[in-house]
Design a protein around this motif. Structure first.
Motif, PDB file in Angstrom:
ATOM      1  N   ALA A 266      -5.518   6.481 -14.754  1.00 57.77           N
ATOM      2  CA  ALA A 266      -4.879   5.460 -15.585  1.00 57.77           C
ATOM      3  C   ALA A 266      -5.643   4.146 -15.623  1.00 57.77           C
ATOM      4  CB  ALA A 266      -3.451   5.210 -15.089  1.00 57.77           C
ATOM      5  N   LEU A 267      -6.507   3.917 -14.639  1.00 56.82           N
ATOM      6  CA  LEU A 267      -7.256   2.654 -14.601  1.00 56.82           C
ATOM      7  C   LEU A 267      -8.420   2.699 -15.571  1.00 56.82           C
ATOM      8  CD1 LEU A 267      -7.539   1.902 -10.764  1.00 56.82           C
ATOM      9  CD2 LEU A 267      -5.969   0.878 -12.430  1.00 56.82           C
ATOM     10  N   ASP A 268      -8.908   1.511 -15.949  1.00 59.44           N
ATOM     11  CA  ASP A 268     -10.209   1.582 -16.578  1.00 59.44           C
ATOM     12  C   ASP A 268     -11.253   1.002 -15.636  1.00 59.44           C
ATOM     13  OD1 ASP A 268      -8.752  -0.572 -18.920  1.00 59.44           O
ATOM     14  OD2 ASP A 268     -10.035  -1.274 -17.302  1.00 59.44           O
ATOM     15  N   TYR A 269     -12.498   1.258 -15.957  1.00 60.92           N
ATOM     16  CA  TYR A 269     -13.568   1.029 -15.000  1.00 60.92           C
ATOM     17  C   TYR A 269     -14.645   0.151 -15.611  1.00 60.92           C
ATOM     18  CZ  TYR A 269     -11.236   4.634 -12.354  1.00 60.92           C
ATOM     19  OH  TYR A 269     -10.292   5.328 -11.652  1.00 60.92           O
ATOM     20  N   SER A 270     -15.358  -0.516 -14.741  1.00 63.48           N
ATOM     21  CA  SER A 270     -16.459  -1.359 -15.185  1.00 63.48           C
ATOM     22  C   SER A 270     -17.737  -0.809 -14.577  1.00 63.48           C
ATOM     23  CB  SER A 270     -16.190  -2.788 -14.714  1.00 63.48           C
ATOM     24  OG  SER A 270     -17.249  -3.633 -15.069  1.00 63.48           O
TER      25      SER A 270
END
Lengths: 398, 398
Positions: A266-270
């Motif tokens: 569910a998270l987004d990433y960098s």
């Protein structure tokens, strides 16, 4: 394992950030200790069977990039048997084919230990197909391969772990000199995750210390410069919303961390070295209640973030210099600055810090880093067909 | 734990000295793995319940002498819960009372962890009474107190462990920086002891490596000078009886070792830093078949000596210099030279080595070190009455 029950937490929207927990015993006993029958204890015992339940469903992703094989072997030795190690390598193929050597060592080791494992090269066409077939093209470069970078390898690892049905995913670096420290990290993951009352949880490790050589002696440094700066601005960010100054966040750059799969997806990433700090940004943006959440279900259930202090010092192969430290600071602070909910005061302070460190010039903005949206948008059933598991280790998904 | 089955051993009378075993997994699984059903496997799994059976009966003796409290705390954290730590301190009482500080730290820690423990000062009148009431006066000096020295503290520890009914005893130094390494040592003890088919068994740890600072970098040395020399002459000693040159003995100075209680009570001991090497001398003298054995029962049953290589480097607080190395070599070689069964050729070679190192002069004999006879001559029921357990921790013998 025996560890403190956290007495303090900061809440931000649906997120609960717990204070750092201290460990009392790495191995806390076979069964339930009746000493803990009373409801008034401040230390908790997490018995082996409970840890084992988590570890059966836990994939340990080991990003590898030309690290020494003997260190990687030690890391495998430290991972509890029930966990599935997934080696995600971005090592060189030429002039010497390091990846071939890694495959060979890992296979021999796991053959002896009778250990299940998966191994894949981050830049292989097969791993790329997983993302192209799954319709998640963000991770692919102009050659159609998964981009270089540690964050990119981590994402590929999460996708693989989910494909084989694992419910938790943890990350361990491949350059650790102490298998006993690796063992502790995994136990912290399973103990931490077992505490959560929500299916959306994360465990981040605060290193006990990091030994450095100073004047031909070891000095056990507690706070690196990057960690100190990242945590300072993370806490400032948080406190601007809660209205109370805080020091609760201690793990802004925690490379050793674990997530429940539903949260990982569910998270987004960098990209690159900003990935760990950005997890906090993503938590605050998506579940902080400031912006509308794309996951109302998670907003209702809540997210629990545990921070646990390891008992082992972190002794790894140090090869990175001053430039790397500046880069780490730049990456960590840039993701905070660029957050859609970064308070104006925090933006101002970060900009001043980056100018002071001569990382950005006056009137320049911090680096805008590539972001990857949540992996739950990947079509996993389409992706599953892309992989021939027999070519990637000795583990076959059910 | 998962580790090799030793393929090679040297037999000397009733002693079986196994080759060094390699570890594959620190944590080898919850229950029996059906992968090991076939009788043709060369790696063995020792599941947790089996290790736990040993650890319930295992006392871990921690000799302490002014080591830093934070290191001692880490050691306690690394010891599995089921084991009983026995802290045997010879720390100073003045000008600051280090022992009082140790008692306070250990009690606070164990109160939180709900861990049973014992603590005693080696030079306390109460510990002395244990030996005077038990009629074992060899250990007492002119003041009627237990003599100074690590070996003497170890003997007091064995006596305490036997008094509280423990069946195994292991030794861990108090200056280890890595709780994860301590955990591994204890697991090696329980895994090693669980392999024995005889009630008379010993496990000795060969360190993976010992990190040293060389030119501001860590170098992972495998063999210290003392170890190399001690093992060389130990193997020469053994090979003079077997007729085959051998390198099997690798743990002549293993500070980290464990014994079954019946064996611990049957050996005799040598003072100071010679204690570990002398255990081999005692094994060869008493159970080698060269001299008549005082324990015919043990001659019939046999003694098993396991050597296991740790996976963790050994990183401890280094405070000892060149003089200490010379002293260690002198002590280790002297006990070999003075053995009643030391072959003439070995005596000659050791004398030459000690002269070469300028430790003894021409026509001088090596140091004759104090020896202590077997602890089984101590009257334990008379000794038991001497101790008020409530003053020495939170453990009460059944």
């Amino acid at each position: 394992m025996r560890l403190e029950i956290p007495t303090n937490a900061e809440r931000f929207g649906a997120n609960t950030f717990y204070q750092v927990q201290k460990i009392y015993e790495l191995e806390g006993g076979y069964g339930i200790d009746t000493e803990f029958d009373s409801p008034f204890h401040v230390i908790q015992q997490i018995p082996y069977d409970r840890l084992h339940e988590i570890e059966k469903d836990l994939a340990i992703i080991i990003p590898v990039k030309n690290e020494r094989l003997r260190l990687l072997e030690g890391v495998l030795c430290g991972i509890p048997h029930a966990c599935l190690p997934i080696v995600l390598s971005n090592s060189q193929n030429e002039p010497t084919d390091r990846f071939r050597m890694e495959c060979s060592m890992v296979d021999t080791f796991c053959r002896h230990a009778k250990k299940k494992y998966l191994i894949a090269h981050q830049r292989s066409p097969e791993v790329a197909r997983l993302f192209s077939d799954g319709g998640y093209l963000h991770l692919l470069d102009e050659d159609g391969l998964v981009r270089h970078g540690k964050a990119e390898g981590m994402l590929a690892g999460i996708a693989l772990a989910n494909l084989v049905g694992k419910k938790y995913v943890g990350f361990i670096d491949a350059d650790n000199y102490f298998p006993g420290a690796v063992f502790e990290y995994v136990r912290i993951f399973s103990a931490g995750l077992s505490q959560s009352k929500s299916p959306y949880s994360m465990v981040r490790i605060q290193w006990h210390s990091k030994p450095k050589i100073v004047d031909a002696e070891l000095f056990f440094a507690k706070w690196g410069r990057v960690t100190r700066i990242t945590n300072q601005y993370l806490n400032l960010f948080l406190s601007q919303y809660t209205g109370y100054e805080t020091e609760i966040l201690r793990t802004g750059n925690a490379g050793e961390h674990a997530l429940s799969m539903p949260l990982a997806l569910a998270l987004d990433y960098s990209t690159g070295f900003s990935v760990e700090t950005h997890q906090f940004v993503s938590l605050m943006e998506k579940f902080g209640g400031v912006l509308p959440s794309p996951f109302p279900e998670i907003m209702k259930t809540g997210v629990e973030i545990f921070q646990i202090e390891s008992r082992n010092p972190h002794l790894h192969e140090a090869t990175k210099g001053q430039d790397h430290i500046r880069e780490m600071i730049e990456y960590s602070l840039s993701v905070l600055w660029h957050s859609r909910i970064c308070p104006a005061l925090v933006q101002k302070d970060i900009a001043r810090e980056l100018r002071r460190l001569k990382i950005v010039r006056k009137n320049e903005s911090p680096l805008q880093l590539r972001r990857y949206p949540e992996l739950s948008t990947l079509n996993f059933s389409a992706a599953a067909a892309a992989l021939d598991w027999s070519r990637h280790g000795n583990y076959t998904p059910a």
